[in-house]
Motif scaffolding. Structure first.
Motif, short mmCIF file in Angstrom:
data_model
loop_
_atom_site.label_atom_id
_atom_site.label_comp_id
_atom_site.label_asym_id
_atom_site.label_seq_id
_atom_site.Cartn_x
_atom_site.Cartn_y
_atom_site.Cartn_z
N ARG A 189 28.53 -59.27 -78.83
CA ARG A 189 28.68 -60.69 -78.47
C ARG A 189 30.03 -60.92 -77.79
O ARG A 189 31.05 -60.38 -78.19
CB ARG A 189 28.55 -61.57 -79.70
CG ARG A 189 27.16 -61.54 -80.32
CD ARG A 189 26.91 -62.68 -81.26
NE ARG A 189 25.57 -62.63 -81.85
CZ ARG A 189 24.47 -63.06 -81.25
NH1 ARG A 189 24.56 -63.57 -80.02
NH2 ARG A 189 23.30 -62.98 -81.84
N GLY A 190 29.98 -61.71 -76.74
CA GLY A 190 31.18 -61.99 -75.96
C GLY A 190 31.38 -61.03 -74.81
O GLY A 190 32.27 -61.24 -73.98
N ASN A 191 30.59 -59.96 -74.75
CA ASN A 191 30.68 -59.01 -73.65
C ASN A 191 30.01 -59.62 -72.41
O ASN A 191 28.83 -59.95 -72.44
CB ASN A 191 29.97 -57.70 -74.04
CG ASN A 191 30.19 -56.58 -73.03
OD1 ASN A 191 30.28 -56.82 -71.84
ND2 ASN A 191 30.26 -55.36 -73.53
N PRO A 192 30.75 -59.78 -71.32
CA PRO A 192 30.18 -60.42 -70.12
C PRO A 192 29.03 -59.64 -69.49
O PRO A 192 28.24 -60.19 -68.73
CB PRO A 192 31.37 -60.51 -69.16
CG PRO A 192 32.34 -59.47 -69.63
CD PRO A 192 32.17 -59.42 -71.12
N ALA A 193 28.92 -58.34 -69.82
CA ALA A 193 27.86 -57.52 -69.25
C ALA A 193 26.56 -57.63 -70.04
O ALA A 193 25.54 -57.06 -69.65
CB ALA A 193 28.29 -56.06 -69.18
N ILE A 194 26.60 -58.36 -71.16
CA ILE A 194 25.44 -58.48 -72.03
C ILE A 194 24.89 -59.89 -71.98
O ILE A 194 25.64 -60.87 -72.09
CB ILE A 194 25.81 -58.12 -73.49
CG1 ILE A 194 26.38 -56.71 -73.57
CG2 ILE A 194 24.61 -58.28 -74.39
CD1 ILE A 194 25.42 -55.62 -73.19
N SER A 195 23.59 -60.01 -71.80
CA SER A 195 22.93 -61.32 -71.80
C SER A 195 22.83 -61.84 -73.24
O SER A 195 22.21 -61.20 -74.09
CB SER A 195 21.53 -61.21 -71.19
OG SER A 195 20.78 -62.37 -71.45
N GLU A 196 23.44 -63.00 -73.49
CA GLU A 196 23.40 -63.58 -74.83
C GLU A 196 21.97 -63.95 -75.22
O GLU A 196 21.59 -63.81 -76.38
CB GLU A 196 24.29 -64.83 -74.88
CG GLU A 196 25.79 -64.53 -74.84
CD GLU A 196 26.30 -63.90 -76.13
OE1 GLU A 196 25.74 -64.18 -77.20
OE2 GLU A 196 27.26 -63.10 -76.05
N ALA A 197 21.18 -64.40 -74.25
CA ALA A 197 19.79 -64.79 -74.55
C ALA A 197 18.98 -63.57 -74.99
O ALA A 197 18.21 -63.63 -75.96
CB ALA A 197 19.16 -65.44 -73.32
N ALA A 198 19.15 -62.46 -74.26
CA ALA A 198 18.43 -61.23 -74.62
C ALA A 198 18.90 -60.71 -75.98
O ALA A 198 18.09 -60.23 -76.79
CB ALA A 198 18.63 -60.17 -73.55
N LEU A 199 20.21 -60.83 -76.21
CA LEU A 199 20.77 -60.38 -77.48
C LEU A 199 20.22 -61.21 -78.63
O LEU A 199 19.81 -60.67 -79.66
CB LEU A 199 22.30 -60.49 -77.42
CG LEU A 199 23.10 -59.83 -78.54
CD1 LEU A 199 22.85 -58.33 -78.56
CD2 LEU A 199 24.58 -60.11 -78.36
N ASP A 200 20.18 -62.51 -78.45
CA ASP A 200 19.66 -63.40 -79.49
C ASP A 200 18.19 -63.09 -79.80
O ASP A 200 17.76 -63.14 -80.96
CB ASP A 200 19.78 -64.87 -79.05
CG ASP A 200 21.22 -65.36 -79.07
OD1 ASP A 200 22.05 -64.73 -79.77
OD2 ASP A 200 21.52 -66.35 -78.40
N LYS A 201 17.43 -62.76 -78.76
CA LYS A 201 16.01 -62.48 -78.95
C LYS A 201 15.80 -61.24 -79.82
O LYS A 201 14.99 -61.25 -80.76
CB LYS A 201 15.32 -62.28 -77.59
CG LYS A 201 13.84 -61.98 -77.69
CD LYS A 201 13.22 -61.79 -76.32
CE LYS A 201 11.73 -61.46 -76.41
NZ LYS A 201 11.12 -61.27 -75.07
N VAL A 202 16.56 -60.17 -79.53
CA VAL A 202 16.40 -58.93 -80.30
C VAL A 202 16.91 -59.12 -81.73
O VAL A 202 16.27 -58.66 -82.68
CB VAL A 202 17.13 -57.76 -79.62
CG1 VAL A 202 16.98 -56.49 -80.44
CG2 VAL A 202 16.59 -57.54 -78.21
#
Length: 251
Positions: free
Chosen positions: A75-88
């Motif tokens: 979380r907070g990594n600009p290369a990571i999609s927060e929406a995709a992260l939240d889904k998983v």
């Protein structure tokens, strides 16, 4: 391509066996024939046998929680999609909640069904489920296909949280690896594994037109692969040809 998978530890080996059984169960339940439903029921019993391992549920719950902690670290990594992260993470939470809510081991509630257990006690006997041994089961096999499917769905639903958890964990594990094209010189391949990384699964994809079969062995230090051929004498013989294939190491 034919895809082979080789687990590096007993836990992943168990997960792969369960995944194999759950895929078979889904396939058999979707068919209408009584014989398919017989083997669907025996598959449920096989899942229960594999799931009887005392620490299986605990291992799966620990892995779900571990994956959640790892993902939250991004979380907070600009290369990571927060929406995709939240889904998983949401999927991991749901699997954890559903599995944790089940009492006992996989299929524990089914062991209280005397009718099912009478069938389970005889499926290991050659011909043990004949109509003269289990007339009630024979009558069930003559019920309408939709009614049998409904029963199977009801019994399999007790295993659904475990199936969903195994599917998600293996998907995440497989997604962690990057495939690379390599060559087995004279049918032999060896590779030292990088120090400091613990690999859990090897995936090998090979062209079926080559008609070769990989024999895989490995540990935390090295992977060794030998390609064989199934000849007319119904024996495996060494393949001496250079063989290209795709290798993926998942951690």
């Amino acid at each position: 391509m034919i895809l082979y998978e080789y687990p590096f530890n007993e836990r992943i080996r168990t997960y792969l066996r369960l995944e194999h059984l759950f895929l078979r169960l889904a396939e058999l339940m979707g068919r209408p024939d009584p014989l398919d439903h017989h083997f669907a029921l025996t598959t449920i019993f096989e899942v229960m046998d594999v799931g009887a391992r005392a620490d299986l549920k605990s291992d799966v719950l620990k892995d779900l929680d571990k994956q959640k902690q790892v993902l939250n670290g991004y979380r907070g990594n600009p290369a990571i999609s927060e929406a995709a992260l939240d889904k998983v993470v949401s999927q991991l939470d749901q699997c954890f909640t559903d599995l944790n809510a089940l009492a006992g081991k996989a299929g524990q509630s089914l062991t209280e069904n005397d009718w099912l257990m009478s069938i389970r006690s005889r499926v290991g006997i050659p011909g043990g489920t004949c109509e003269f041994d289990l007339p009630a089961y024979y009558a069930w096999q003559h019920r309408d296909a939709a009614a049998r499917q409904q029963d199977l769905q009801r019994w399999a639903s007790t295993l659904a949280p475990l199936a969903a958890s195994i599917h998600l964990l293996l998907k995440m594990l497989r997604d962690s690896g990057a495939p690379q094209k390599v060559m087995a010189v004279a049918g032999q391949f060896q590779q030292n594994l990088p120090q400091g990384r613990t690999f859990q699964l090897l995936r090998l994809a090979v062209d079926p037109a080559l008609e070769v079969i990989p024999e895989i062995s490995g540990n935390r230090l090295m992977v060794s692969i030998r390609f064989m051929r199934h000849e007319a004498d119904d024996r495996l013989h060494s393949n001496a040809q250079d063989t290209g294939f795709e290798l993926t190491l998942c951690s």
